[in-house]
Design a protein around this motif. Structure first.
Motif, PDB file in Angstrom:
ATOM      1  N   PHE A 190     -69.592  31.967   1.874  1.00 32.94           N
ATOM      2  CA  PHE A 190     -69.327  33.184   1.969  1.00 32.94           C
ATOM      3  C   PHE A 190     -69.869  33.918   3.066  1.00 32.94           C
ATOM      4  O   PHE A 190     -71.024  33.618   3.530  1.00 32.94           O
ATOM      5  N   GLY A 191     -69.262  34.888   3.817  1.00 31.32           N
ATOM      6  CA  GLY A 191     -69.790  35.346   4.895  1.00 31.32           C
ATOM      7  C   GLY A 191     -70.612  36.781   4.664  1.00 31.32           C
ATOM      8  O   GLY A 191     -70.381  37.030   3.493  1.00 31.32           O
ATOM      9  N   PRO A 192     -71.452  37.116   5.421  1.00 29.48           N
ATOM     10  CA  PRO A 192     -71.927  38.566   5.277  1.00 29.48           C
ATOM     11  C   PRO A 192     -71.104  39.568   4.819  1.00 29.48           C
ATOM     12  O   PRO A 192     -71.489  40.501   4.225  1.00 29.48           O
ATOM     13  N   ASP A 193     -69.815  39.614   5.144  1.00 28.91           N
ATOM     14  CA  ASP A 193     -68.794  40.657   4.778  1.00 28.91           C
ATOM     15  C   ASP A 193     -68.354  40.431   3.051  1.00 28.91           C
ATOM     16  O   ASP A 193     -67.518  41.163   2.492  1.00 28.91           O
ATOM     17  N   GLY A 194     -68.808  39.316   2.574  1.00 30.69           N
ATOM     18  CA  GLY A 194     -68.495  38.994   1.046  1.00 30.69           C
ATOM     19  C   GLY A 194     -66.991  38.176   1.005  1.00 30.69           C
ATOM     20  O   GLY A 194     -66.976  37.824   0.064  1.00 30.69           O
TER      21      GLY A 194
END
Length: 447
Positions: A190-194
């Protein structure tokens, strides 16, 4: 090294070598090899930078066949370890639990580069208990029967104690027919953008060729899934929203994915990869390690809509041709550039060498201040060594050096399969050595 090697150890080594296709593939009619090596113009060099020359490793738990992923459970002291054979185990402060979190051995097709390849816990795991698993499954009935197997991305629900998952809760998020048994990539995060990012290999075989590979825009090397975005999802990084559903799919597409409203698959975030084995995020940046064919290994900083060059380039070098373009034709997405990696090293010797890159993480811990901000990674054929790359001020290639694993730790780290980073920024390495497959924490060298 012992004079005699047990059959069990030989089989383990064979499996470890197969998991990434370490020797590459012979390309008929290739202009690589000696010709390519002779015209190297941008060879990566190991450059001495500040920081320790040796580190130690502390073994946390072992007993694995080929440990490929480690996920830390938010808000708890648990971690999940994925073994390629199809088992997800639970590690707690008291050690590894006997009962697995999830046993998929009756479902996973295991062998060579196939198996249970990656896991990720949802950012809101404490509330929703969602675990995502990437594995190889038998070929589906509707797939071309000459294909090898099926790429599966599934979701499971973990019970409240975090120690078992409901096997009957499996929900298939995505499946992709795989033409060949190798180049499966398999990492997810999962990226920091969700959003969930998923690595997908080029479909296997040598040179991105053979059954299951499509024709692309580049004529010097026939075929190439990695340079095609219209006919399959292979050779790419995917970015999907697992919190939504749309268009009859069990996920949604982020509106700002680069191919939304354009020709191509909306799921694709970046393309031009051969076997993007591991990925990691650091302060909003995405690092992807892409295993090379037979000459060069590479790590790239990946951005939305980027084309990372395979099979036009292997690293920064032309693949199977004496010369090659540095961008696509204007008719192909407006003439997008082929993006060079930030790290490259050769198979053919030098202070930094190997045969299958294993992507790592930027160190953000406190135990080893000299590694702060450095990208720590390794090669499958580790032989007791890690690699440390430091970002230059000029934005060019990252100087990279070798760091030895001190003392007896080197014998426990003959092979590296994966890395992990905990919430405090400390690093872990999953590998195999004299005592089999194990999970280790990277620590300061003693003495």
């Amino acid at each position: 090294m012992p004079q005699k090697t047990s059959r069990r150890e030989l089989l383990r080594r064979a499996g470890a070598a197969a998991v990434l296709g370490v020797v590459g593939s012979t390309q008929v009619g290739s202009a690589g090899g000696a010709t390519e090596a002779a015209q190297v113009t941008k060879t990566a060099e190991a450059t001495q930078t500040a920081g320790p020359n040796t580190v130690g490793i502390q073994t946390l738990t072992g007993g694995f066949e080929i440990p490929l992923d480690l996920a830390f459970v938010p808000g708890s002291r648990q971690a999940y370890v994925a073994d390629q054979q199809g088992v997800v185990s639970v590690y707690e402060p008291g050690g590894l639990r006997d009962e697995p979190l999830l046993d998929l051995r009756d479902t996973v097709e295991y062998g060579g580069e196939k198996g249970l390849l990656g896991i990720a816990v949802h950012p809101n795991f404490a509330e929703n208990r969602r675990l995502f698993v990437r594995y190889s499954a038998p070929l589906g009935a509707n797939a071309p029967q000459e294909f090898s197997h099926t790429f599966v991305l599934s979701e499971f629900t973990v019970n409240a104690d975090g120690r078992t998952a409901n096997r009957n809760s499996e929900r298939t998020v995505l499946d992709i027919p795989e033409p060949q048994p190798n180049h499966n990539a398999g990492d997810l995060a999962f990226g920091p953008d969700g959003y969930l990012y998923v690595t997908v290999g080029d479909g296997g075989n040598g040179g991105d060729l053979g059954p299951g590979h499509v024709d692309d825009w580049y004529g010097a090397v026939p075929g190439g899934n990695a340079q095609d975005v219209r006919r399959n999802l292979l050779g790419s990084i995917l970015r999907i929203d697992v919190n939504g559903r749309e268009g009859g799919k069990p996920y949604a597409i982020p509106d700002d994915n680069p191919l939304v409203g354009r020709p191509g698959f909306d799921e694709q975030y970046a393309w031009g990869f051969r076997n993007p084995w591991r990925l990691s995020f650091d302060r909003g940046r995405l690092f992807v390690a892409d295993v090379g064919e037979s000459e060069y290994e590479e790590v790239s900083l990946v951005e939305s809509g980027g084309n990372y060059g395979w099979n036009v380039n292997e690293g920064t070098h032309c693949f199977a041709a004496n010369s090659c373009p540095d961008r696509t034709p204007p008719s192909v997405r407006g003439g997008e550039p082929l993006v060079d990696p930030i790290i490259e090293y050769s198979h053919s010797g030098g202070p930094l060498t190997g045969n299958s890159v294993i992507g790592g993480y930027v160190y953000r811990g406190s135990a080893i201040p000299g590694l702060q901000g450095a990208y720590v990674f390794g090669d499958l054929d580790a032989d007791g060594q890690l690699f440390v790359a430091t970002e230059p001020q000029d934005g060019g290639r990252w100087p990279t050096r070798v760091v030895d694993v001190a003392g007896g730790g080197s014998g426990r780290l003959r092979r590296i399969f994966s890395f992990a980073r905990d919430p405090t920024g400390e690093l872990y390495v999953l590998g195999a050595g004299v005592d089999g497959g194990a999970v280790h924490r990277v620590v300061p060298a003693s003495g």
